[in-house]
Design a protein around this motif. Structure first.
Motif, PDB file in Angstrom:
ATOM      1  N   PHE A  51       0.828  -1.206   0.000  1.00  0.00           N
ATOM      2  CA  PHE A  51       0.000   0.000   0.000  1.00  0.00           C
ATOM      3  C   PHE A  51       0.866   1.261   0.000  1.00  0.00           C
ATOM      4  CE2 PHE A  51      -3.595  -2.376   2.418  1.00  0.00           C
ATOM      5  CZ  PHE A  51      -3.931  -3.042   1.245  1.00  0.00           C
ATOM      6  N   ALA A  52       1.959   1.226   0.774  1.00  0.00           N
ATOM      7  CA  ALA A  52       2.842   2.390   0.846  1.00  0.00           C
ATOM      8  C   ALA A  52       3.497   2.660  -0.504  1.00  0.00           C
ATOM      9  CB  ALA A  52       3.904   2.176   1.922  1.00  0.00           C
ATOM     10  N   ALA A  53       3.879   1.601  -1.211  1.00  0.00           N
ATOM     11  CA  ALA A  53       4.478   1.763  -2.537  1.00  0.00           C
ATOM     12  C   ALA A  53       3.466   2.356  -3.506  1.00  0.00           C
ATOM     13  CB  ALA A  53       4.984   0.418  -3.052  1.00  0.00           C
ATOM     14  N   TYR A  54       2.228   1.924  -3.397  1.00  0.00           N
ATOM     15  CA  TYR A  54       1.138   2.478  -4.222  1.00  0.00           C
ATOM     16  C   TYR A  54       0.959   3.967  -3.980  1.00  0.00           C
ATOM     17  CZ  TYR A  54      -3.874   3.777  -4.439  1.00  0.00           C
ATOM     18  OH  TYR A  54      -5.068   4.432  -4.600  1.00  0.00           O
ATOM     19  N   GLN A  55       0.928   4.374  -2.719  1.00  0.00           N
ATOM     20  CA  GLN A  55       0.744   5.786  -2.412  1.00  0.00           C
ATOM     21  C   GLN A  55       1.946   6.614  -2.860  1.00  0.00           C
ATOM     22  OE1 GLN A  55      -0.724   6.825   1.503  1.00  0.00           O
ATOM     23  NE2 GLN A  55       0.310   8.812   1.459  1.00  0.00           N
ATOM     24  N   ARG A  56       3.147   6.092  -2.658  1.00  0.00           N
ATOM     25  CA  ARG A  56       4.349   6.829  -3.077  1.00  0.00           C
ATOM     26  C   ARG A  56       4.349   7.069  -4.579  1.00  0.00           C
ATOM     27  NH1 ARG A  56       7.097   3.382   0.475  1.00  0.00           N
ATOM     28  NH2 ARG A  56       7.750   2.081  -1.300  1.00  0.00           N
ATOM     29  N   GLU A  57       3.869   6.108  -5.332  1.00  0.00           N
ATOM     30  CA  GLU A  57       3.850   6.271  -6.787  1.00  0.00           C
ATOM     31  C   GLU A  57       2.766   7.241  -7.230  1.00  0.00           C
ATOM     32  OE1 GLU A  57       3.240   3.622 -10.881  1.00  0.00           O
ATOM     33  OE2 GLU A  57       3.763   2.623  -8.990  1.00  0.00           O
ATOM     34  N   ARG A  58       1.615   7.201  -6.595  1.00  0.00           N
ATOM     35  CA  ARG A  58       0.465   7.967  -7.074  1.00  0.00           C
ATOM     36  C   ARG A  58       0.371   9.382  -6.516  1.00  0.00           C
ATOM     37  NH1 ARG A  58      -1.821   8.696 -10.812  1.00  0.00           N
ATOM     38  NH2 ARG A  58      -3.904   9.090 -10.001  1.00  0.00           N
ATOM     39  N   GLN A  59       0.690   9.566  -5.247  1.00  0.00           N
ATOM     40  CA  GLN A  59       0.397  10.846  -4.597  1.00  0.00           C
ATOM     41  C   GLN A  59       1.082  12.044  -5.256  1.00  0.00           C
ATOM     42  OE1 GLN A  59       1.571  11.504  -0.387  1.00  0.00           O
ATOM     43  NE2 GLN A  59      -0.612  11.755   0.001  1.00  0.00           N
ATOM     44  N   PRO A  60       2.365  11.975  -5.600  1.00  0.00           N
ATOM     45  CA  PRO A  60       2.986  13.146  -6.237  1.00  0.00           C
ATOM     46  C   PRO A  60       2.314  13.525  -7.552  1.00  0.00           C
ATOM     47  CG  PRO A  60       4.665  11.621  -5.455  1.00  0.00           C
ATOM     48  CD  PRO A  60       3.362  10.906  -5.345  1.00  0.00           C
ATOM     49  N   ARG A  61       1.930  12.536  -8.343  1.00  0.00           N
ATOM     50  CA  ARG A  61       1.286  12.839  -9.622  1.00  0.00           C
ATOM     51  C   ARG A  61      -0.077  13.497  -9.405  1.00  0.00           C
ATOM     52  NH1 ARG A  61       0.732  11.926 -15.065  1.00  0.00           N
ATOM     53  NH2 ARG A  61      -1.364  11.333 -15.752  1.00  0.00           N
TER      54      ARG A  61
END
Length: 490
Positions: free
Chosen positions: A359-369
């Protein structure tokens, strides 16, 4: 029972754009799941339009729904910007330039029609369960339990909240976080105090999106006092009528006033809308996607109340809207990470620690974009809303003088950087002059760094040379005009 007899299972709450897209992706990934939807029909008579940009179309191509979506609409033609009196200040070939850049038209559909297309394209529709209203979300040591209002219980290994801005799953995640981790989710994050408007006048704005047989029409009206979670204002048809009457004589074009549109509406409703990007998209065995994690509309100046209506006219004022596309993007990224996780598990169920790492990897990838898209929308809204005299000057003088493809090229930075399912082929998907960043540059094309400075819509605080030149030219023009007036008086 053995681990293999009880496979990893995802419980998705909400069968909107995000939820149905998630079912498509999980079915292609071979991950067991169920989608719970409280409504009794998949495409209720609610909502207005949804715009699918080329990066959203690429996802639809991967899940087998693109051709059906194309058949349901026709491409938009021109982008008109108008002053409060309805007179045009810009006539732009934005939609044609987007297709040249990415090989795909921007698709404009009625939201419920798009939901039906997503549902009809599902390989296995038995995963979608209608009339399943969630009462409670419980996390246990070994999994999750979803208690429904009919008394039944769904058991799984994780919950994916796709239940919109007024998300029950998000509330359950916050409650669990407050019990297990002090001060993780703050009151500021829950209230999402952000402003919202896309306006071309003082205190209100009009937005038109058209198809040959219908017009999706919005009125955005400023609230003096914004509402924040958990308060949710509800409005009646009488409230909508009063608000419509207050702007009935306001022009939407040189030959049309709003009252004429309102009388010919197919349906309309007055609703409140949230906007923002959460700091925490997951906790425990719960992850969020779509509007309950990020409500992406044009960045607000004040909290808004839109009147949404369908009318049978042919007048157009397009606007940039990336919410549905962003929801599909988030689902795609999460499913990519879940599939990679399951591949590493070799058939075993993931532990809570493994889930949280995913889940953390998912958020790290998506949140900045998502935040970048929000900032981009903020800049556009500042210009459209005439937030300051400077932005009014940019909207009425600078933007119309920009190269015709400037906005489409700048938006190309966002479109070309979008994710896709990394385990589904996209070779038959047509492309344009700008390469997809996850597929590498095309021979003979300039790089993104060279392209991104062509338009004036750079970073929020940056000014392009063209803007400065136009501002100086306008200043000189005003000075000369004033000087001539003085000479005339003498």
């Amino acid at each position: 029972m053995s681990t293999l007899e009880q496979p990893f299972r995802v419980i998705i709450v909400g069968a909107g754009v995000a939820g149905l897209t998630a079912s498509h992706c999980l079915q292609k990934a071979g991950i067991e799941h169920v989608v719970l939807e409280r409504r009794l029909e998949i495409a209720p008579l609610e909502g207005a339009s949804i715009a699918i940009y080329p990066h959203g179309a690429r996802i639809l191509h991967q899940i087998g729904c693109l051709e059906a979506a194309k058949k349901a609409c026709v491409p938009c033609d021109r982008w008109w910007c108008r002053r409060p009196d309805g007179k045009p200040v810009m006539n732009n070939g934005f939609f044609h330039h987007v297709k040249q850049n990415h090989g795909q038209d921007i698709l404009l559909l009625e939201r419920r029609e798009f939901l039906q297309i997503l549902y009809d394209g599902l390989p296995d529709k038995s995963r979608i369960r209608l009339g399943q209203s969630v009462k409670e979300v419980r996390q246990t040591v070994s999994g999750v339990q979803i208690e429904l209002r009919d008394g039944s219980v769904e058991v799984g290994d994780m919950v994916l909240g796709c239940d919109g801005v007024h998300s029950l799953v998000r509330t359950a995640m916050w409650d669990h976080a407050s019990k297990t981790t002090n001060s993780l989710v703050t009151a500021k994050e829950k209230t999402c105090e952000r402003d919202m408007t896309v306006t071309h006048n003082t205190g209100y704005s009009f937005l038109f999106l058209t198809q040959p047989d219908r017009v999706f029409f919005f009125v955005f009206v400023r609230l003096d006092n914004p509402f924040t979670w958990p308060k949710r204002e509800r409005y009646t048809n009488e409230d909508a009528e009063r608000l419509a009457a207050s702007v009935a004589d306001h022009a939407v074009s040189p030959t049309l006033v709003f009252g004429e549109v309102w009388k010919k509406r197919y349906r309309g409703a007055l609703i409140s809308i949230e906007e923002g990007v959460l700091d925490h998209w997951h906790h425990g065995r719960i992850a969020l996607a779509g509007d309950c994690a990020h409500k992406v509309r044009s960045r607000p100046l004040t909290r808004m109340l839109p009147i949404q209506l369908l009318t049978w006219l042919r007048q157009v004022t397009p606007n940039i809207a990336l919410g549905g596309n962003s929801s599909m993007e988030s689902v795609v990224v999460l499913c990519n990470h879940l599939r990679q996780m399951m591949g590493r598990q070799c058939g075993a169920k993931p532990s809570l620690a493994t889930l949280n790492k995913t889940f953390a990897a998912y958020q790290r990838e998506r949140q900045p974009r998502v935040k970048h898209i929000m900032e981009y929308s903020s800049l556009i809204t500042s210009v459209q809303a005439w937030r300051t005299p400077f932005y009014k000057f940019v909207g009425t003088w600078v933007l119309p003088l920009q190269p015709d493809r400037a906005v489409a090229d700048q938006l190309g930075e966002i479109i070309s950087g979008a994710p896709k399912l990394d385990f589904v082929d996209v070779q038959e998907f047509s492309s344009g002059r700008l390469p997809w960043k996850d597929e590498g540059p095309k021979k003979g094309l300039r790089t993104d760094c060279q392209n991104k400075n062509e338009g004036w819509l750079g970073k929020k605080l940056a000014l392009s040379g063209q803007m400065v030149s136009a501002a100086l030219a306008f200043g000189i023009f005003v000075f000369v005009a004033q000087y001539i007036r003085l000479l005339a008086r003498v």
